[in-house]
Design an enzyme around this catalytic site. Sequence first.
Site, PDB file in Angstrom:
ATOM      1  N   HIS A 144     -29.752  30.110 -18.283  1.00  0.00           N
ATOM      2  CA  HIS A 144     -29.035  31.062 -19.137  1.00  0.00           C
ATOM      3  C   HIS A 144     -29.996  32.177 -19.541  1.00  0.00           C
ATOM      4  CE1 HIS A 144     -25.927  32.479 -21.832  1.00  0.00           C
ATOM      5  NE2 HIS A 144     -26.899  32.716 -22.704  1.00  0.00           N
ATOM      6  N   ALA A 165     -38.952  35.411 -16.439  1.00  0.00           N
ATOM      7  CA  ALA A 165     -38.564  34.095 -16.972  1.00  0.00           C
ATOM      8  C   ALA A 165     -37.715  33.273 -15.996  1.00  0.00           C
ATOM      9  CB  ALA A 165     -37.835  34.282 -18.297  1.00  0.00           C
TER      10      ALA A 165
HETATM   11  C1  GAR Z   1     -28.552  35.219 -14.174  1.00  0.00           C
HETATM   12  O1  GAR Z   1     -29.137  36.132 -15.061  1.00  0.00           O
HETATM   13  C2  GAR Z   1     -28.188  33.933 -14.898  1.00  0.00           C
HETATM   14  O2  GAR Z   1     -29.107  33.577 -15.885  1.00  0.00           O
HETATM   15  C3  GAR Z   1     -26.869  34.302 -15.502  1.00  0.00           C
HETATM   16  O3  GAR Z   1     -26.208  35.033 -14.491  1.00  0.00           O
HETATM   17  C4  GAR Z   1     -27.190  35.723 -13.695  1.00  0.00           C
HETATM   18  C5  GAR Z   1     -26.940  35.413 -12.237  1.00  0.00           C
HETATM   19  O4  GAR Z   1     -27.802  36.149 -11.415  1.00  0.00           O
HETATM   20  N1  GAR Z   1     -26.133  33.135 -15.922  1.00  0.00           N
HETATM   21  C6  GAR Z   1     -25.353  33.108 -17.012  1.00  0.00           C
HETATM   22  O5  GAR Z   1     -25.158  34.086 -17.705  1.00  0.00           O
HETATM   23  C7  GAR Z   1     -24.752  31.756 -17.321  1.00  0.00           C
HETATM   24  N2  GAR Z   1     -24.144  31.742 -18.621  1.00  0.00           N
HETATM   25  P1  GAR Z   1     -28.119  35.694  -9.924  1.00  0.00           P
HETATM   26  O6  GAR Z   1     -26.779  35.453  -9.238  1.00  0.00           O
HETATM   27  O7  GAR Z   1     -28.844  36.875  -9.335  1.00  0.00           O
HETATM   28  O8  GAR Z   1     -28.952  34.456  -9.976  1.00  0.00           O
END
Ligand code: GAR
Length: 207
Positions: A110, A180
């Site tokens: 998250h 992070a």
């Molecule tokens: C990431 O920032 C992840 O932490 C967030 O969605 C993004 C996905 O990016 N997740 C949430 O907000 C869950 N509540 P990615 O597809 O490039 O990994």
Amino acid sequence: MLKVVVCVSGGGTNLQAIIDAVASGKITNTEFVGVISNNYGVKSIERAQKAGIPAYVLSPKDFADRAEFNDALLAKVKETGADLVVLAGFLVRIPEALVKEYSNRIVNIHPSLIPSFCGVGYYGLKVHEKALERGVKYTGATVHFVNEGMDEGPIIAQKPVAVEDGDTAEILQRRVMEQAEWILLPQAIDDIANDRIEVVNNKVVRK
Ligand code: GAR
């Protein structure tokens, strides 16, 4: 070998970080058994295929109702034979039956320091928009086990990231990922794969 299935919704940069970490040996004792996307045509599917990981799309739109989708998701996870379910930007509410069946075997990344900026409505870019609106000087990311609550499960690891003057949600999102998320998630999987952590009284402790 820990068998991992990764659930995704979009770009999949966290998925890529995990794939790279397994390839480089930063994550050991781990193999991928599948990637499940709830959306068609997303970059995550390409990333999985390029890495030779079976990719599946389960879209809620293909099912009569949410209950049917939830059943299909649980069945697909089981079918992969996964020991651990990794939610890497999976923006779908996790069905209760899946949480029950995979108790302390589902991890989520998250993009904030939980319990700030989490829960219903806080996902993806929205989390960073809210952090900027509030004017916090530090935000960050959290990896946690998933329980029945929304972003409420035992916290495995967190890392703070500074907010800088002039940040947009997009700039902040990228910094939180780089400083992070892409570090924490591979570390957490490596810790689980090598049996270094456990949940005691709803908290994660090192063994
Ligand atoms: C990431 O920032 C992840 O932490 C967030 O969605 C993004 C996905 O990016 N997740 C949430 O907000 C869950 N509540 P990615 O597809 O490039 O990994």
